[in-house]
Design a protein around this motif. Structure first.
Motif, PDB file in Angstrom:
ATOM      1  N   UNK A  30       0.892  -1.135  -0.034  1.00  0.00           N
ATOM      2  CA  UNK A  30       0.208   0.101  -0.024  1.00  0.00           C
ATOM      3  C   UNK A  30       0.870   1.252  -0.039  1.00  0.00           C
ATOM      4  N   UNK A  31       1.056   1.594  -1.127  1.00  0.00           N
ATOM      5  CA  UNK A  31       2.005   2.923  -1.212  1.00  0.00           C
ATOM      6  C   UNK A  31       1.299   4.105  -0.717  1.00  0.00           C
ATOM      7  N   UNK A  32       2.102   4.871   0.109  1.00  0.00           N
ATOM      8  CA  UNK A  32       1.558   6.229   0.624  1.00  0.00           C
ATOM      9  C   UNK A  32       1.079   7.266  -0.481  1.00  0.00           C
ATOM     10  N   UNK A  33      -0.241   7.514  -0.078  1.00  0.00           N
ATOM     11  CA  UNK A  33      -0.905   8.739  -1.121  1.00  0.00           C
ATOM     12  C   UNK A  33      -0.423  10.030  -0.474  1.00  0.00           C
ATOM     13  N   UNK A  34      -0.532  10.233   0.757  1.00  0.00           N
ATOM     14  CA  UNK A  34      -0.109  11.483   1.331  1.00  0.00           C
ATOM     15  C   UNK A  34       0.502  11.000   2.705  1.00  0.00           C
ATOM     16  N   UNK A  35       1.279  12.025   3.139  1.00  0.00           N
ATOM     17  CA  UNK A  35       2.303  11.421   4.444  1.00  0.00           C
ATOM     18  C   UNK A  35       1.335  11.083   5.622  1.00  0.00           C
ATOM     19  N   UNK A  36       0.222  11.827   5.767  1.00  0.00           N
ATOM     20  CA  UNK A  36      -0.687  11.452   6.817  1.00  0.00           C
ATOM     21  C   UNK A  36      -1.400  10.054   6.742  1.00  0.00           C
ATOM     22  N   UNK A  37      -1.713   9.577   5.541  1.00  0.00           N
ATOM     23  CA  UNK A  37      -2.451   8.247   5.208  1.00  0.00           C
ATOM     24  C   UNK A  37      -1.299   7.159   4.950  1.00  0.00           C
ATOM     25  N   UNK A  38       0.106   7.574   5.036  1.00  0.00           N
ATOM     26  CA  UNK A  38       0.979   6.323   4.544  1.00  0.00           C
ATOM     27  C   UNK A  38       0.901   5.076   5.345  1.00  0.00           C
ATOM     28  N   UNK A  39       1.130   4.128   4.783  1.00  0.00           N
ATOM     29  CA  UNK A  39       0.933   3.053   5.426  1.00  0.00           C
ATOM     30  C   UNK A  39       2.630   2.275   5.116  1.00  0.00           C
ATOM     31  N   UNK A  40       3.262   2.170   5.937  1.00  0.00           N
ATOM     32  CA  UNK A  40       4.635   1.807   5.852  1.00  0.00           C
ATOM     33  C   UNK A  40       4.705   0.424   5.613  1.00  0.00           C
ATOM     34  N   UNK A  69      12.154   7.018  -3.603  1.00  0.00           N
ATOM     35  CA  UNK A  69      11.764   7.706  -4.610  1.00  0.00           C
ATOM     36  C   UNK A  69      10.459   8.621  -4.344  1.00  0.00           C
ATOM     37  N   UNK A  70       9.605   7.905  -3.650  1.00  0.00           N
ATOM     38  CA  UNK A  70       8.140   8.481  -2.912  1.00  0.00           C
ATOM     39  C   UNK A  70       8.399   9.513  -2.092  1.00  0.00           C
ATOM     40  N   UNK A  71       9.561   9.519  -1.243  1.00  0.00           N
ATOM     41  CA  UNK A  71       9.964  10.457  -0.037  1.00  0.00           C
ATOM     42  C   UNK A  71      10.426  11.813  -1.047  1.00  0.00           C
ATOM     43  N   UNK A  72      11.259  11.434  -1.742  1.00  0.00           N
ATOM     44  CA  UNK A  72      11.671  12.522  -2.653  1.00  0.00           C
ATOM     45  C   UNK A  72      10.664  13.369  -3.228  1.00  0.00           C
ATOM     46  N   UNK A  73       9.705  12.529  -3.707  1.00  0.00           N
ATOM     47  CA  UNK A  73       8.407  13.172  -4.587  1.00  0.00           C
ATOM     48  C   UNK A  73       7.626  14.132  -3.649  1.00  0.00           C
ATOM     49  N   UNK A  74       7.389  13.469  -2.433  1.00  0.00           N
ATOM     50  CA  UNK A  74       6.524  14.209  -1.554  1.00  0.00           C
ATOM     51  C   UNK A  74       7.212  15.532  -1.118  1.00  0.00           C
ATOM     52  N   UNK A  75       8.503  15.195  -0.959  1.00  0.00           N
ATOM     53  CA  UNK A  75       9.220  16.557  -0.465  1.00  0.00           C
ATOM     54  C   UNK A  75       9.102  17.702  -1.395  1.00  0.00           C
ATOM     55  N   UNK A  76       9.470  17.342  -2.705  1.00  0.00           N
ATOM     56  CA  UNK A  76       9.600  18.005  -3.859  1.00  0.00           C
ATOM     57  C   UNK A  76       8.208  18.920  -3.991  1.00  0.00           C
TER      58      UNK A  76
END
Ligand code: DMJ
Length: 604
Positions: A30-40, A69-76
């Motif tokens: 389950x890839x995270x959609x937004x930081x708050x919803x992320x399921x690691x 990759x996702x982490x970088x995308x969210x940050x960007x």
């Protein structure tokens, strides 16, 4: 209301450290959609560098890279949003307002583009009898010309004083509307009148109407409309105009509007609400209807138009909606074989056991018969429902008065009310139209019944001072076809009696029907015509009646059309090829062997 300023943006969230226990479902993380919803996907893990070249078992590594990759995308994304917000805050209130407006316009434009995509081509049904020669008989030609002149008078005045409004107030000389059209100016008279203009050969007027529809008729309005009225007047009117003229714009508008009505079917049973808000799609029922019910004549008068919509779009959604209603009705118990007027769309149960062939019930029966006719007599299920219903109506509602007049009463609270509405007078034409193909070959009987109803309704006109029929008339306590209550003495330019004369004329060619139609036309011209159009009158028994100051759109759609057809040759819109919807909009018979509609063998 929308705030002009964006919400304060917080700094980029701190993400949890990368963990390493593989998910039990490595192929479906389950890839995270937004930081708050992320399921690691890795509940406890220590980061390790990826081996290179990768060994066979690389799933942990794959997910770590994906996570990174996702982490970088969210940050960007977050930083970009922060920058944009900062930029926006540097702008003035007016600049922000203008930007929002531009954005809104863009979205509206795109929606419009999406809405007006051309529809898939379909085989055009065989369109016969759109034009016809003038009648050879001079007297008949002159009468027809007079009806055409009345149409011009009604249209000209609407154009001058009510253009774009739904209807006209001919005395006040301004636009008029009722709650059935919501609070918007949807040009009901234009849409309703188009096909009448067309068959009368009023082509300049037709083009004016087409131009208005093309440029102004917009259904994305915050307006709560009657699903039934919009269907019979607008969708019916647009479809008929499309078939007669071949102009694509009418088809497109009909389909756009139908899309706006669909949310009305979102009820627990699929029986639609009476009203729907065209913008929000929220539906509800009339406050006055028994126990929150929907009305038989409303949800039961969608079939013809919806089958045509599916035919023209290739999309079965419309067909499925109306077939669902039919199936549901077929399964229900009917008291004495009669259909009550009220059905609750939440529970699927009947409301009060009132039955009427007039208001609240009328066009449901009409559409059963017409569904069969429109399918080139293939939809035998509809014909059976019609035959069953008519048999029950004859048994329980149709009686002969002491004076020998056949009338159709109303079933209320366990007894027959000996009152007939002007609306009920359409049934004479319906019986005649359904005579051919009737059960046990009772064609003669039904033609006779149609003639008797036509006679009774003519009497209701003839027994008034103005020679125009009241809204309702009684057969009780020595009364025969006359209105008793003051609030039943009005005539609002309704068509039903003339409609029945026309059908009877087509099936019998008895000259009395043309005579009766002409009497009605003359009375309308004498008592309802004013310099600003045509108005209803409040009391047909008074020699100087007050006007109601409304020129109803159905006067142009129906009353004048049926009169014009009454004085035309039979090869204008022949009944073997065209079926008139309940607002007198002609729709062609569909020989549907070449469509892909499913569900009913008639449409395969
Ligand atoms: C029209 O809108 C239609 O004929 C409808 O079925 C019932 N009545 C009005 C005209 O009287």
């Amino acid at each position: 209301s929308q705030s002009l300023y964006p919400h304060p943006i917080s700094p980029a969230p701190k993400l949890p450290p990368i963990n390493c226990t593989p998910s039990p479902f490595p192929h479906t993380p389950s890839l995270p959609q937004t930081p708050s919803q992320s399921v690691h996907p890795f509940p406890s893990c220590i980061p390790t560098p990826c081996p290179s070249p990768k060994p066979a078992l690389t799933s942990i590594c794959f997910f770590r890279e994906e996570e990174e990759r996702l982490r970088n995308k969210i940050r960007a994304d977050h930083e970009k949003a922060l920058e944009e917000a900062k930029e926006k805050l540097k702008k003035s209130r007016d600049e922000i307002r203008a930007e929002i407006q531009t954005e809104k316009n863009k979205v509206a434009q795109e929606m419009k583009k999406k809405d007006s995509k051309p529809l898939p081509p379909v085989p055009v049904p065989n369109l016969i009898g759109i034009n016809s020669e003038d009648p050879t008989d001079k007297d008949i030609r002159e009468k027809r010309d007079k009806i055409k002149e009345m149409m011009k008078h009604a249209w000209e005045n609407y154009r001058q004083y009510g253009w774009g409004h739904n209807e006209l107030k001919p005395i006040a000389r301004k636009g008029h509307s009722t709650n059935i059209f919501g609070n918007s100016q949807m040009g009901a008279t234009i849409v309703d009148a188009l096909d009448t203009l067309y068959i009368m050969g009023l082509h300049d007027e037709f083009r004016e109407g087409q131009d208005w529809i093309d440029k102004n008729l917009d259904f994305s309005v915050n307006s709560e409309v009657s699903v039934f009225e919009v269907n019979i007047r607008f969708i019916g009117g647009l479809l008929a105009a499309y078939y007669l003229s071949g102009q694509e714009v009418f088809k497109l508008k009909a389909v756009q509007l139908a899309g706006k009505l669909l949310p009305a079917f979102n009820t627990p049973t699929g029986i639609p609400w009476a009203m729907v808000n065209l913008k929000s799609g929220v539906g509800r029922n009339w406050g006055w209807a028994s126990a929150g019910s929907s009305i038989l004549a409303e949800f039961g008068t969608l079939h013809m138009e919806f089958v045509h919509l599916s035919y023209l779009t290739g999309d079965p959604v419309y067909y499925n909606k109306v077939m669902h209603i039919r199936k549901l009705l077929q399964k229900m118990d009917r008291p004495n074989g009669l259909y009550p007027n009220y059905l609750n769309p939440r529970t699927g149960r009947w409301g009060q056991h009132h039955t009427s062939v007039g208001g609240l019930g009328d066009s449901f029966y009409e559409y059963l018969l017409k569904a069969w006719l429109m399918s080139d007599k293939m939809d035998t299920e509809a014909r059976k429902m019609y035959d069953d219903a008519i048999e029950a109506i004859e048994r329980h509602l149709i009686r002969k008065s002491n004076g020998g007049l056949t009338y159709i009463g109303e079933w209320k609270n366990g007894h027959l009310e000996r009152k007939m509405g002007h609306l009920t007078c359409f049934a004479g034409g319906m019986f005649a139209l359904g005579a051919d193909g009737s059960r046990d070959d009772k064609a003669g009987h039904y033609l006779q019944l149609g003639a008797e109803i036509a006679h009774t309704c003519h009497e209701s006109y003839d027994r008034t001072t103005l020679k125009l029929g009241p809204e309702a008339f009684k057969f009780d306590g020595g009364l025969e076809a006359v209105a008793v209550r003051q609030n039943e003495k009005y005539y609002i330019l309704r068509p039903e009696v003339i409609e029945t004369y026309w059908y009877m004329w087509r099936f019998t060619h008895d000259p009395k029907y043309r005579q009766w139609g002409w009497e009605a036309a003359q009375a309308i011209d004498k008592y309802c015509r004013v310099s600003g159009g045509f108005s209803g009158v409040k009391d047909v028994y008074s020699s100087s009646p007050a006007y109601d100051d409304v020129q109803q759109s159905f006067f142009l759609a129906e009353t004048l059309k049926y009169l014009y057809l009454l004085f035309s040759n039979d090869d204008l819109l022949p009944l073997d090829n065209w079926v008139f919807n309940t607002e007198a909009h002609p729709l062609p018979v569909l020989h549907l062997a070449n469509t892909t509609l499913s569900g009913n063998p008639a449409y395969r």
